[in-house]
Design a protein around this motif. Structure first.
Motif, PDB file in Angstrom:
ATOM      1  N   PHE A 151      41.790  28.937  45.390  1.00 38.88           N
ATOM      2  CA  PHE A 151      41.434  30.129  46.150  1.00 38.88           C
ATOM      3  C   PHE A 151      40.045  29.986  46.755  1.00 38.88           C
ATOM      4  N   ASP A 152      39.961  30.190  48.079  1.00 38.56           N
ATOM      5  CA  ASP A 152      38.680  30.130  48.778  1.00 38.56           C
ATOM      6  C   ASP A 152      37.846  31.377  48.509  1.00 38.56           C
ATOM      7  N   GLU A 153      38.498  32.511  48.420  1.00 41.13           N
ATOM      8  CA  GLU A 153      37.829  33.788  48.187  1.00 41.13           C
ATOM      9  C   GLU A 153      38.436  34.416  46.938  1.00 41.13           C
ATOM     10  N   SER A 154      37.561  34.875  46.026  1.00 41.02           N
ATOM     11  CA  SER A 154      38.035  35.390  44.749  1.00 41.02           C
ATOM     12  C   SER A 154      37.238  36.616  44.353  1.00 41.02           C
ATOM     13  N   LEU A 155      37.911  37.749  44.237  1.00 42.59           N
ATOM     14  CA  LEU A 155      37.313  38.968  43.698  1.00 42.59           C
ATOM     15  C   LEU A 155      38.247  39.475  42.620  1.00 42.59           C
ATOM     16  N   VAL A 156      37.868  39.269  41.365  1.00 43.03           N
ATOM     17  CA  VAL A 156      38.767  39.554  40.246  1.00 43.03           C
ATOM     18  C   VAL A 156      37.987  40.192  39.098  1.00 43.03           C
ATOM     19  N   HIS A 157      38.723  40.831  38.209  1.00 44.84           N
ATOM     20  CA  HIS A 157      38.132  41.228  36.936  1.00 44.84           C
ATOM     21  C   HIS A 157      38.411  40.134  35.915  1.00 44.84           C
ATOM     22  N   ARG A 158      37.654  40.134  34.853  1.00 43.79           N
ATOM     23  CA  ARG A 158      37.824  39.140  33.800  1.00 43.79           C
ATOM     24  C   ARG A 158      38.981  39.536  32.885  1.00 43.79           C
ATOM     25  N   GLY A 159      39.535  38.516  32.202  1.00 42.36           N
ATOM     26  CA  GLY A 159      40.542  38.758  31.185  1.00 42.36           C
ATOM     27  C   GLY A 159      41.795  39.404  31.720  1.00 42.36           C
ATOM     28  N   GLY A 160      42.415  40.233  30.864  1.00 40.27           N
ATOM     29  CA  GLY A 160      43.681  40.849  31.219  1.00 40.27           C
ATOM     30  C   GLY A 160      43.568  42.236  31.799  1.00 40.27           C
ATOM     31  N   GLY A 161      42.357  42.786  31.862  1.00 39.87           N
ATOM     32  CA  GLY A 161      42.218  44.119  32.417  1.00 39.87           C
ATOM     33  C   GLY A 161      40.791  44.610  32.342  1.00 39.87           C
ATOM     34  N   ILE A 162      40.458  45.540  33.205  1.00 43.61           N
ATOM     35  CA  ILE A 162      39.134  46.159  33.175  1.00 43.61           C
ATOM     36  C   ILE A 162      39.024  46.991  31.904  1.00 43.61           C
ATOM     37  N   GLY A 163      37.926  46.800  31.177  1.00 41.91           N
ATOM     38  CA  GLY A 163      37.734  47.506  29.920  1.00 41.91           C
ATOM     39  C   GLY A 163      38.149  46.717  28.701  1.00 41.91           C
ATOM     40  N   GLN A 164      38.743  45.540  28.893  1.00 38.15           N
ATOM     41  CA  GLN A 164      39.126  44.689  27.773  1.00 38.15           C
ATOM     42  C   GLN A 164      37.942  43.817  27.348  1.00 38.15           C
ATOM     43  N   PRO A 165      38.039  43.148  26.186  1.00 38.49           N
ATOM     44  CA  PRO A 165      36.880  42.428  25.640  1.00 38.49           C
ATOM     45  C   PRO A 165      36.364  41.268  26.471  1.00 38.49           C
ATOM     46  N   ALA A 166      37.065  40.874  27.519  1.00 36.16           N
ATOM     47  CA  ALA A 166      36.580  39.763  28.345  1.00 36.16           C
ATOM     48  C   ALA A 166      35.440  40.172  29.255  1.00 36.16           C
ATOM     49  N   GLY A 167      35.386  41.459  29.613  1.00 34.62           N
ATOM     50  CA  GLY A 167      34.404  41.913  30.585  1.00 34.62           C
ATOM     51  C   GLY A 167      33.241  42.634  29.950  1.00 34.62           C
ATOM     52  N   PRO A 168      32.316  43.124  30.782  1.00 35.50           N
ATOM     53  CA  PRO A 168      31.128  43.813  30.257  1.00 35.50           C
ATOM     54  C   PRO A 168      31.532  45.040  29.443  1.00 35.50           C
ATOM     55  N   PRO A 169      30.876  45.300  28.325  1.00 38.77           N
ATOM     56  CA  PRO A 169      31.161  46.514  27.549  1.00 38.77           C
ATOM     57  C   PRO A 169      31.010  47.754  28.420  1.00 38.77           C
ATOM     58  N   GLY A 170      31.964  48.653  28.304  1.00 36.11           N
ATOM     59  CA  GLY A 170      31.901  49.887  29.072  1.00 36.11           C
ATOM     60  C   GLY A 170      32.400  49.778  30.495  1.00 36.11           C
ATOM     61  N   ASN A 171      32.929  48.636  30.885  1.00 34.57           N
ATOM     62  CA  ASN A 171      33.450  48.493  32.249  1.00 34.57           C
ATOM     63  C   ASN A 171      34.602  49.468  32.466  1.00 34.57           C
ATOM     64  N   ARG A 172      34.619  50.127  33.636  1.00 40.19           N
ATOM     65  CA  ARG A 172      35.601  51.168  33.905  1.00 40.19           C
ATOM     66  C   ARG A 172      36.314  50.893  35.226  1.00 40.19           C
ATOM     67  N   TYR A 173      37.377  51.662  35.471  1.00 38.80           N
ATOM     68  CA  TYR A 173      38.122  51.533  36.717  1.00 38.80           C
ATOM     69  C   TYR A 173      37.300  52.002  37.910  1.00 38.80           C
ATOM     70  N   TRP A 174      36.314  52.866  37.660  1.00 37.33           N
ATOM     71  CA  TRP A 174      35.394  53.279  38.727  1.00 37.33           C
ATOM     72  C   TRP A 174      34.097  52.482  38.597  1.00 37.33           C
ATOM     73  N   ASP A 175      33.578  52.059  39.715  1.00 40.11           N
ATOM     74  CA  ASP A 175      32.300  51.334  39.758  1.00 40.11           C
ATOM     75  C   ASP A 175      32.272  50.163  38.769  1.00 40.11           C
ATOM     76  N   PRO A 176      33.277  49.293  38.820  1.00 39.88           N
ATOM     77  CA  PRO A 176      33.342  48.207  37.836  1.00 39.88           C
ATOM     78  C   PRO A 176      32.434  47.034  38.191  1.00 39.88           C
ATOM     79  N   VAL A 177      32.152  46.230  37.178  1.00 36.00           N
ATOM     80  CA  VAL A 177      31.547  44.918  37.391  1.00 36.00           C
ATOM     81  C   VAL A 177      32.692  43.924  37.550  1.00 36.00           C
ATOM     82  N   LEU A 178      32.688  43.177  38.650  1.00 37.26           N
ATOM     83  CA  LEU A 178      33.759  42.239  38.968  1.00 37.26           C
ATOM     84  C   LEU A 178      33.175  40.854  39.211  1.00 37.26           C
ATOM     85  N   GLU A 179      34.068  39.873  39.271  1.00 38.44           N
ATOM     86  CA  GLU A 179      33.654  38.492  39.518  1.00 38.44           C
ATOM     87  C   GLU A 179      33.953  38.132  40.975  1.00 38.44           C
TER      88      GLU A 179
END
Length: 580
Positions: A155-183
């Motif tokens: 993939f040339d362009e990639s905007l994804v969340h980590r792991g299996g979902g936003i709010g799961q242990p792969a991403g930043p603690p407290g990550n939410r569906y609104w205003d998320p931290v993404l990769e």
């Protein structure tokens, strides 16, 4: 009953454009011949998360309102018996490679079992080799670190969340569906807005920037997966209709996605790309909610059709007959060979488990002339798949299914396969195993041969994360991807380790990050191969640093934990950076 009024978006919605069909329908003859379009077709592959066969209006759901999906169904050819795995990551691996997930090491949805071996060749890689620009927006779920990330897999362009979902242990603690931290292309960034809007906006921008060349856009939303978060305005109409709370939330998330789909399709019209763009819609497994099932048995995780049968729409105005229903069985592994065939792209030397469905879609082969086949599906908890556990085999008429043991519980004694005649019993209510033992025996033989084949490709040794690579100077390991003795990664006392490869020998700075401030002083412990280190940490500490750790090149395992008050806790994250 359908909600009478659905909310409008907070911003002005795009005005739906009138879809233009270039081909004329000829009575009795399907589509009239059309001139070949110049260049390769664009491709947009859309997959939602945990939206089942029946959670759309066009399959008769009396509760949900999906006007854009319903319109797309009317403009598409639909495979009415389309199958995926019972859970998401194995489906995604098969969808993007045309090969069963077992061949690339994807056997489950967490604990390192979602990591797709880097040698697996993806649709993005095959299309990029033919001149396509490629982008993914949403859920990847096949590895967050080098060499497993989307940007490492074509993939040339990639905007994804980590792991299996936003709010799961792969991403930043407290990550939410609104205003998320993404990769974004390997870099963590904060974004404003609701996740589905963000991903759709990014795909639309990607299309605008690449409208003069063939593009492949993969929109893989994390909705309607739990947690069931969406603006109240989308939930309230379904609450008022009397639906259970979680169902109202799921349907609200789908309604919000439906509006984004309208924006996307309208953009294709605005840019005059609709007739040059293949758009596919499907989902990754069955639903979590069973308010309306269209008669299908069970739900997500099950080998019954409620867990594995999903919608599949293929839209290409002027090239594929709108509104056509195709009843031949098909599956996730068919998508890559189908798209390559439709686009005229060479598949190299890849040996697909799927087949190209393009002859059926293009009307080159009549369904009655399509050769029968058997589709095999299986998914359950564990590091290594087990024969005869939560598995099914399906040909055009018959289906065998062993529905037990999808979780980690011990298999019951004498667990047997059931047999269903799907031509008259799509709800899998009448087990005919005793009446037709010969069919059971034949289909089980085929399943066992398939299981041995897909299990032998690479085996089930863990797929390893690489440390010290110039492609990922700072590797952030999460407990989502660790291996361990427990299947509950969310338990506070769960422990695990990461199988890794140290690419370059040298000195590394390693930081253990804890779930929160330590309630008491304790000791942090790090082990990497032969290196075993400890450091005192004070009460209130949230991390522990280990500087200039000497690591040898090669495969090893890394483990980090903290001890306090007689308790042992695994690190939530481990950051690894090689010193220059």
């Amino acid at each position: 009953m359908l909600p009478s009024v659905m909310p409008l978006r907070s911003r002005s919605p795009a005005v739906p454009a009138v879809l233009v069909t270039l081909a004329l329908l000829v009575p009795g003859c399907g589509l009239a011949p059309v001139e070949p379009l110049p260049g390769k077709p664009n491709i947009i592959l859309i997959m939602t998360d945990d939206q089942g066969w029946a959670q759309v209006g066009f399959h008769g759901n009396p509760h949900i309102r999906t006007p854009t999906l319903d319109r797309m169904a009317a403009e598409s050819a639909e495979f009415t018996q389309f199958y995926v795995e019972p859970k998401c990551a194995p489906t995604r691996a098969a969808l993007l490679t045309g090969r069963h997930g077992y061949r690339s090491g994807v056997v489950d949805t967490y604990l390192g079992r979602t990591l797709m071996a880097p040698e697996a060749e993806t649709l993005a890689e095959l299309l990029a080799a033919d001149g396509y620009v490629t982008g993914i927006f949403g859920k990847w779920h096949l590895g967050d670190n080098y060499p497993l990330r989307p940007l490492d897999q074509g993939f040339d362009e990639s905007l994804v969340h980590r792991g299996g979902g936003i709010g799961q242990p792969a991403g930043p603690p407290g990550n939410r569906y609104w205003d998320p931290v993404l990769e974004h292309n390997g870099e963590s960034k904060p974004y404003e807005g609701y996740c589905t809007d963000i991903f759709t906006d990014a795909l639309i921008e990607f299309i605008r920037n690449n409208s003069d060349r063939p593009f492949f856009g993969y929109l893989a939303t994390n909705v309607p997966h739990a947690p069931f978060h969406v603006d109240e305005e989308y939930i309230e109409p379904y609450r008022e209709a009397g639906l259970p709370e979680n169902t109202a939330r799921v349907y609200g998330m789908i309604a919000e996605f439906d509006e984004n789909l309208d924006r996307l399709l309208s953009e294709l019209e605005t840019l005059r790309l609709a007739t040059r763009t293949i758009v596919i819609f499907l989902t990754d497994n069955g639903p979590t909610q069973q308010t309306y099932t269209a008669g299908l048995r069970e739900r997500k995780g099950s080998a019954h059709d409620g867990g594995t049968r999903v919608p599949f729409l293929f839209r290409w105005p002027g090239r594929v007959e709108a509104g056509r229903k195709i009843d031949r069985i098909a599956a996730h592994v068919d998508v890559v060979p189908t798209l390559l065939d439709a686009a005229g792209v060479e598949d190299g030397s890849v040996q697909f488990d799927g087949v190209s469905l393009w002859p059926l879609l293009a009307g080159e082969t009549a369904p009655k002339d399509w050769p029968d086949r058997t589709i095999y599906l299986q998914n359950h908890r564990g590091d290594v798949p087990q024969l005869n556990r939560n598995a099914s085999a399906r040909n055009q008429r018959w289906k065998i299914v062993q529905p037990l043991g999808k979780a980690t519980d011990p298999m019951p004694e004498g667990a047997a396969f059931h047999l269903y005649d799907m031509s008259v019993d799509p709800g899998e209510t009448n087990n005919l195993a005793e009446e037709h033992p010969e069919i059971i025996a034949e289909m089980r033989k085929g399943y066992e041969e398939w299981f041995r084949d897909v299990s032998s490709t690479r085996g089930f040794e863990p797929v390893r994360i690489h440390l010290g690579s110039p492609h990922e100077p700072l590797a952030m390991l999460s407990r989502f991807d660790w291996r361990g003795d427990t299947d509950d990664r969310a338990r506070e006392d769960s422990l695990g380790y990461w199988p890794v490869v140290v690419e370059q020998a040298g000195r590394y700075d390693i930081t253990l990050r804890f779930a929160g401030p330590l309630p008491a002083a304790g000791a942090a412990r790090l082990s990497v191969g032969e290196a075993g280190l400890a450091a005192d940490v004070p009460a209130g500490a949230e991390s522990a640093d280990f500087r200039a750790v000497e690591l040898q090149a090669g495969p090893t395992r890394l483990q980090g934990q903290v001890e306090f008050d007689g308790l042992v806790r695994g690190a939530s994250f481990v950051d690894v950076r090689r010193q220059d």
